[in-house]
Design a protein around this motif. Sequence first.
Motif, PDB file in Angstrom:
ATOM      1  N   SER A 112       0.826  -1.213   0.000  1.00 23.39           N
ATOM      2  CA  SER A 112       0.000   0.000   0.000  1.00 23.39           C
ATOM      3  C   SER A 112       0.857   1.259   0.000  1.00 23.39           C
ATOM      4  O   SER A 112       0.556   2.225  -0.706  1.00 23.39           O
ATOM      5  CB  SER A 112      -0.927   0.018   1.219  1.00 23.39           C
ATOM      6  OG  SER A 112      -1.837  -1.046   1.166  1.00 23.39           O
ATOM      7  N   VAL A 113       1.919   1.272   0.773  1.00 22.90           N
ATOM      8  CA  VAL A 113       2.802   2.432   0.821  1.00 22.90           C
ATOM      9  C   VAL A 113       3.537   2.583  -0.519  1.00 22.90           C
ATOM     10  O   VAL A 113       3.722   3.696  -1.010  1.00 22.90           O
ATOM     11  CB  VAL A 113       3.786   2.349   2.002  1.00 22.90           C
ATOM     12  CG1 VAL A 113       4.809   3.476   1.949  1.00 22.90           C
ATOM     13  CG2 VAL A 113       3.025   2.391   3.330  1.00 22.90           C
ATOM     14  N   LEU A 114       3.926   1.464  -1.131  1.00 19.58           N
ATOM     15  CA  LEU A 114       4.578   1.545  -2.444  1.00 19.58           C
ATOM     16  C   LEU A 114       3.607   2.074  -3.502  1.00 19.58           C
ATOM     17  O   LEU A 114       4.012   2.846  -4.379  1.00 19.58           O
ATOM     18  CB  LEU A 114       5.140   0.187  -2.845  1.00 19.58           C
ATOM     19  CG  LEU A 114       6.286  -0.324  -1.957  1.00 19.58           C
ATOM     20  CD1 LEU A 114       6.718  -1.709  -2.402  1.00 19.58           C
ATOM     21  CD2 LEU A 114       7.447   0.642  -1.941  1.00 19.58           C
ATOM     22  N   LEU A 115       2.350   1.683  -3.422  1.00 17.68           N
ATOM     23  CA  LEU A 115       1.345   2.230  -4.339  1.00 17.68           C
ATOM     24  C   LEU A 115       1.131   3.724  -4.083  1.00 17.68           C
ATOM     25  O   LEU A 115       0.949   4.502  -5.027  1.00 17.68           O
ATOM     26  CB  LEU A 115       0.033   1.456  -4.227  1.00 17.68           C
ATOM     27  CG  LEU A 115       0.084   0.012  -4.725  1.00 17.68           C
ATOM     28  CD1 LEU A 115      -1.215  -0.725  -4.381  1.00 17.68           C
ATOM     29  CD2 LEU A 115       0.358  -0.037  -6.220  1.00 17.68           C
ATOM     30  N   LEU A 116       1.173   4.121  -2.825  1.00 13.02           N
ATOM     31  CA  LEU A 116       1.103   5.545  -2.478  1.00 13.02           C
ATOM     32  C   LEU A 116       2.281   6.287  -3.101  1.00 13.02           C
ATOM     33  O   LEU A 116       2.105   7.376  -3.662  1.00 13.02           O
ATOM     34  CB  LEU A 116       1.108   5.739  -0.960  1.00 13.02           C
ATOM     35  CG  LEU A 116       1.252   7.179  -0.475  1.00 13.02           C
ATOM     36  CD1 LEU A 116       0.026   7.997  -0.845  1.00 13.02           C
ATOM     37  CD2 LEU A 116       1.497   7.211   1.030  1.00 13.02           C
ATOM     38  N   ALA A 117       3.476   5.706  -3.016  1.00 13.44           N
ATOM     39  CA  ALA A 117       4.662   6.337  -3.612  1.00 13.44           C
ATOM     40  C   ALA A 117       4.482   6.502  -5.117  1.00 13.44           C
ATOM     41  O   ALA A 117       4.854   7.543  -5.682  1.00 13.44           O
ATOM     42  CB  ALA A 117       5.912   5.515  -3.298  1.00 13.44           C
ATOM     43  N   ALA A 118       3.906   5.505  -5.779  1.00 13.16           N
ATOM     44  CA  ALA A 118       3.663   5.602  -7.220  1.00 13.16           C
ATOM     45  C   ALA A 118       2.649   6.718  -7.520  1.00 13.16           C
ATOM     46  O   ALA A 118       2.850   7.514  -8.445  1.00 13.16           O
ATOM     47  CB  ALA A 118       3.172   4.264  -7.768  1.00 13.16           C
ATOM     48  N   ALA A 119       1.585   6.774  -6.740  1.00 16.34           N
ATOM     49  CA  ALA A 119       0.585   7.831  -6.926  1.00 16.34           C
ATOM     50  C   ALA A 119       1.196   9.202  -6.640  1.00 16.34           C
ATOM     51  O   ALA A 119       0.923  10.175  -7.360  1.00 16.34           O
ATOM     52  CB  ALA A 119      -0.613   7.585  -6.009  1.00 16.34           C
ATOM     53  N   MET A 120       2.042   9.256  -5.630  1.00 22.36           N
ATOM     54  CA  MET A 120       2.729  10.504  -5.298  1.00 22.36           C
ATOM     55  C   MET A 120       3.594  10.945  -6.470  1.00 22.36           C
ATOM     56  O   MET A 120       3.580  12.122  -6.847  1.00 22.36           O
ATOM     57  CB  MET A 120       3.581  10.283  -4.042  1.00 22.36           C
ATOM     58  CG  MET A 120       4.432  11.423  -3.614  1.00 22.36           C
ATOM     59  SD  MET A 120       5.382  10.914  -2.141  1.00 22.36           S
ATOM     60  CE  MET A 120       6.840  11.901  -2.361  1.00 22.36           C
ATOM     61  N   TRP A 121       4.348  10.022  -7.070  1.00 24.32           N
ATOM     62  CA  TRP A 121       5.221  10.376  -8.187  1.00 24.32           C
ATOM     63  C   TRP A 121       4.405  10.886  -9.374  1.00 24.32           C
ATOM     64  O   TRP A 121       4.769  11.884  -9.996  1.00 24.32           O
ATOM     65  CB  TRP A 121       6.087   9.195  -8.619  1.00 24.32           C
ATOM     66  CG  TRP A 121       7.051   9.630  -9.669  1.00 24.32           C
ATOM     67  CD1 TRP A 121       8.260  10.223  -9.481  1.00 24.32           C
ATOM     68  CD2 TRP A 121       6.852   9.573 -11.083  1.00 24.32           C
ATOM     69  NE1 TRP A 121       8.828  10.538 -10.696  1.00 24.32           N
ATOM     70  CE2 TRP A 121       7.984  10.153 -11.702  1.00 24.32           C
ATOM     71  CE3 TRP A 121       5.824   9.103 -11.896  1.00 24.32           C
ATOM     72  CZ2 TRP A 121       8.113  10.252 -13.078  1.00 24.32           C
ATOM     73  CZ3 TRP A 121       5.957   9.213 -13.268  1.00 24.32           C
ATOM     74  CH2 TRP A 121       7.093   9.782 -13.840  1.00 24.32           C
ATOM     75  N   ILE A 122       3.296  10.242  -9.676  1.00 25.71           N
ATOM     76  CA  ILE A 122       2.447  10.694 -10.788  1.00 25.71           C
ATOM     77  C   ILE A 122       1.918  12.098 -10.510  1.00 25.71           C
ATOM     78  O   ILE A 122       1.973  12.977 -11.373  1.00 25.71           O
ATOM     79  CB  ILE A 122       1.288   9.696 -11.035  1.00 25.71           C
ATOM     80  CG1 ILE A 122       1.848   8.389 -11.594  1.00 25.71           C
ATOM     81  CG2 ILE A 122       0.239  10.296 -11.966  1.00 25.71           C
ATOM     82  CD1 ILE A 122       0.852   7.239 -11.584  1.00 25.71           C
TER      83      ILE A 122
END
Length: 168
Positions: A112-122
Amino acid sequence: MFFDAVRAAIYSAGFILLWAYTALWVRRYDAALGVSLPSWLLSPGIVCIALGAPIALSCIITFVVKGRGTPAPFDARRQLVAVGPYRWVRNPMYLGAGLIVVGYGFYVHSLSVLLLAAAMWIAVHLFVYFYEEPTLRAKFNGSYENYCRNVSRWLPRPPHGETSSRSD
């Protein structure tokens, strides 16, 4: 400069608290995702955090000392910052923050945190592309264009070319 430093510290602390709370909050979805990340990610997580934190801190210090302002878009710097970590890449603060979030995701084995990081980068990429860069082009005229020609947006590379830390 003292008041710039105080404001930068307050904004940075708020930014850190926001992302820390968000990262803790999204962890509740780990069980629902049903994916278990390998335990060997603990060490890479520590490395990412250890790399990201000093990058982000050096960016904040550079903004205050050289930019005579803060990293916050609503309380922006008064000088183009093209020194320190900004000689290597145009957006080192976002890279440092991203490394911290990814590192935390690795450290706690959280998809979940890694998906958050991906969303943050986008979200950050869209913000940089559609707001930050056009704003800096308008504010710093030719200096920012020259900076963009010599320094990559996302991929750090050794400094080359002539960049300016002053506005036109």
